[in-house]
Scaffold this active site. Structure first.
Site: not given
Ligand code: NAP
Length: 283
Positions: A48, A200, A242, A247
């Protein structure tokens, strides 16, 4: 079954964090916020942002304080191209430096590459011996690959107690129910938890009006319903990403929601369970 994850079925993903200097500070603040609010599982990877996400997590961990490190479960992943014995060890050492920690709780092989499983396992076992990882596991492994991995562990005299694959992280959500067909049953036999990534649907499920219509009378958001559904069995942890504090709170609150049969049936009508084997979906 979720003790490795500190018995909390909702963690925090970090994909796309650390990609820009302009947002990295706020992202580290969001990870710290999550930790202060009670999130215990942080998922990251050397891939990442080319290490940038691990640096963001490291910044948050530093602010959170070394004395609370043991209360957390930090998960990172080694790329298949680094998954030789020595490559695995070197990649983990680099990840630890970026994270600013002495050990990670779980190191995953990010996906299967060309390196024989035994080579990666030799690296994992050496890292565990040195105390640099608590457990190891895999990611994006479908049932046959997982069975083959466990067989490799057994051939090497591993595969018992803490010297065994501790988790498989795969794409599992209302938009990707494939693992229910044979992967989750194969993992249940081994009492191995599944880490559900992209729970999600990259945010799509949070905007789904039909899901929101089921969620609203229960006092939930569509995102919370999707997450509560994902972790309903007690054998799954979800790692929604998030960088938005409100959130993060919303997602964490889903950890304590249990869904009744009528709600589960309405969800099944919208997102039917798999009737046949499909190849494991990957993002
Ligand atoms: N092992 C693998 O191969 C693999 C592959 C993919 C992902 N992963 C891991 O799984 C984690 C989660 O997956 P993901 O990041 O792909 O997707 P995801 O968690 O399904 O969705 C993340 C997106 O949803 C938004 N979001 C989060 N909570 C929300 C809410 N309550 N309401 C509305 N929108 C919300 C986020 O926006 P904001 O950030 O702006 O709030 C972000 O854009 C990753 O971060 C990574 O750690 C692993």
């Amino acid at each position: 079954m979720l003790s490795l994850f500190k018995d909390l079925p909702i963690g925090l993903g970090t994909w796309h964090m650390g990609e820009s200097h302009a947002t990295a500070q706020a992202e580290a603040g969001a990870v710290l916020y999550a930790l202060e609010r009670g999130v215990r599982l942080i998922d990251t990877a050397e891939m990442y942002a080319d290490g940038g996400a691990e640096r963001v997590v490291g910044q948050a961990l530093k602010a959170f304080g070394a004395q609370r490190r043991d209360s957390l479960c930090i998960v990172t992943k080694v790329l298949p191209m680094h998954a030789s014995r020595d490559g695995t060890i070197a990649a983990c050492e680099t990840s630890l430096r970026r994270l600013g920690v002495d050990y990670v709780d779980l190191l995953l092989l990010h996906w299967e590459g060309s390196e024989p499983y035994e080579h990666t396992l030799e690296g994992f076992a050496a890292l565990r011996e040195r105390g640099l990882i608590r457990r190891w596991g895999v990611s994006n492994f479908d049932a046959p690959e997982l069975v083959a991995w466990c067989a490799a562990e057994a051939r090497m005299g591993l595969g018992t107690a803490d010297d065994a694959c501790a988790a498989n992280q795969v794409y599992y959500s209302l938009l990707a129910r494939g693992p229910e067909f044979d992967l989750l049953p194969a993992m249940a036999v081994r009492r191995m938890p599944l880490m559900a990534y992209t729970p999600l649907g990259s945010g799509e499920l949070a905007q789904e009006a039909r899901l929101a219509a089921i969620a609203r009378p229960l006092g939930l958001s569509a995102a919370q319903l999707a997450l509560a559904w994902t972790v309903r069995s007690g054998a799954v942890v979800a790692i929604p990403k998030s960088a938005t504090p409100a959130r993060i709170d919303e997602n964490l609150a889903a950890a304590t929601v249990s869904l009744d049969d009528d709600t589960l049936a309405r969800i099944d009508a919208l997102y039917p369970p798999p009737q046949r084997k499909r190849p494991l979906a990957m993002i």
